[in-house]
Design a protein around this motif. Structure first.
Motif: not given
Length: 498
Positions: A366-380
């Motif tokens: 239920y949760q992603l502990n990632v300090n990135k925006t949705v777009l940044e998370y996919l682009k990485q």
């Protein structure tokens, strides 16, 4: 005429000032079988809770003329009184004799269903009853409800189940409930007819608005031309016999201005029609580095697998062809997940192409502990350009204005699941592995997943108990039987007929 058994009038429910449900008048009649559909978070479970009396509406009336037995989405089986469960149902559902605290998710669901059907009720409420059930368990549920004499209201994302059981669909969208007659397929046909009608109305609206705007422009140009002529005449010495002609032209000029304003007003007053959003296919460009030339990139010869001391496969052999969507089916506990793990880990007996790059779907907590925006998370990690990534997100229901602002760690459970699905398709890979991907996601996300899977260039291995999903996605269906993996020819033949 059938007897009324339930009515909701002027019902409203709010959470933290957010409007969750608004129902003017909703009626249910004796022996109706109603399927409730809609995206996660739209109020489906809240609606069932209000009908059951578990939650109270903020305003309005809920008139129950029969009692409803409620099958909740989650419930602890340890609290069950086994003396109230019909042994016949325990046997038919294959509920194990060992203690309930050791039950798997599927076994817990079977126990709950055995208890649920052990006593008769004139009204049944069910919230996602197919969760954790295998194909045989779903078929048992369908058979029970098909011939059930009473009123049924069921929330489900299993489209095959809805097609087989219900005769009415309630669509919950933005807190409103819209009623459609027929099963899920009939509902989709009606939705498509509505979409075509809206598209026609939108085109007519655009055509009429364009026509009026052009007419207003023409009238304005006519008025401006008359204004220029009138101004030239005023700059000359006007003879008495031309005075009346000048006044007439002024009158015509004013009339033209007035007509232009009137046409502009008509254009502004046209009833606006929303544009129909098109479902655009996605083109996944396949990098050359991920090309596989082996026609059978995944093979097994005399594969034997066990789990917790139980033999699941005994000297089975298979070849999975390149570029196909391959469904692996079988009862709970037959070894589907174990087989997928063995393939990804290239266990003994498995032969993989050395070019394979896996992308594996894992269900979230239920949760992603990632300090990135949705777009940044996919682009990485992705090899795709931003437009492709945005297209994937759009197909999964993410709004374009939020993907650059919304943090991955702040997503709801449903949003996080959709983001993980997006990452599955945007990370570099040529083989996707999905274990029961339709569990806990709504119908809209399932249909988006279907579109993505059909657009993907590589090979896909997936397991699912969702008959409808398998039928609409798979190129090949393999089934686990007698510790062997067998290609199911008859399912392919049925699909090819359609």
């Amino acid at each position: 005429m059938q007897n009324l058994v339930l009515e909701l009038k002027q019902v409203e429910k709010n959470y933290l000032s957010k409007e969750v449900l608004t129902i003017e008048d909703l009626k249910v009649y004796e022996n109706e079988k109603i399927g409730v559909v809609g995206a996660n978070g739209e109020g489906k479970s809240t609606l069932l809770n209000i009908i059951a009396g578990v939650e109270q509406a903020d305003t309005g009336q809920v008139n129950r003329l029969i009692d409803f037995k409620y099958y909740k989405q989650m419930e602890d089986v340890l609290s069950y009184d086994y003396t109230q469960v019909d042994p016949e149902y325990l046997s038919r559902l294959g509920v194990p004799a060992h203690a309930a605290e050791h039950f798997s998710g599927g076994e817990q669901t079977r126990l709950r269903l055995a208890e649920y059907f052990s006593t008769y009720s004139f009204g049944l409420l069910m919230d996602e009853p197919t969760t954790h059930l295998d194909t045989e368990g779903i078929q048992f549920l369908i058979d029970q409800l098909k011939y059930y004499y009473g009123t049924l209201i069921v929330v489900s994302h299993n489209r095959y189940f809805l097609d087989e059981v219900v005769d009415t669909i309630w669509e919950v969208d933005a807190g409103k409930v819209c009623v459609y007659s027929g099963n899920y397929t009939a509902y989709k046909e009606q939705k498509e007819a509505e979409r075509l009608e809206q598209e026609k109305a939108y085109n007519q609206f655009v055509k009429e608005k364009t026509r009026l705007e052009q007419a207003a422009k023409d009238k304005q140009q006519q008025a401006n031309k008359l204004s220029q002529v009138s101004l030239k005449q005023k700059n000359r010495a006007i003879k008495p016999d031309r005075l009346s002609s000048s006044k007439q032209k002024d009158t015509v000029q004013k009339a033209a201005h007035k007509a232009a304003k009137a046409i502009e007003k008509r254009a502004e007053q046209l009833e606006s029609v929303d544009r129909v959003e098109e479902e655009r296919g996605i083109q996944f460009p396949q990098p050359k580095s991920l090309d596989i030339h082996n026609p059978f990139p995944i093979m097994a010869e005399d594969l034997s697998l066990s789990f917790d001391g139980k033999e699941l496969f005994k000297e089975t052999s298979f070849q999975f062809p390149l570029g196909k969507r391959i469904a692996i089916t079988g009862p709970n506990g037959s070894g589907k997940s174990t087989l997928l793990k063995a393939i990804v880990n290239e266990s003994e007996g498995i032969t993989l192409s050395n070019k394979i790059v896996f992308s594996v779907y894992k269900q979230l907590d239920y949760q992603l502990n990632v300090n990135k925006t949705v777009l940044e998370y996919l682009k990485q990690d992705s090899l795709f350009e931003e437009p492709v990534i945005r297209s994937v997100l759009n197909n999964l229901g993410f709004k374009q204005n939020e993907v650059m602002k919304k943090q991955a760690k702040d997503l709801s459970g449903g949003e996080a699941t959709r983001l993980v699905i997006a990452k599955l398709f945007t990370d570099p890979s040529n083989v996707l592995v999905l274990d029961e991907p339709t569990n806990f996601i709504d119908v809209q996300t399932i249909e988006a997943l279907e579109r993505l899977m059909k657009s993907y260039k590589g090979t896909i291995l997936f397991t699912s108990h969702d008959h409808y999903f398998v039928e609409h996605v798979a190129d090949q269906v393999w089934r686990i039987e007698d510790k062997q993996l067998k290609l199911v020819d008859y399912e392919l033949q049925e699909k090819n007929k359609k």
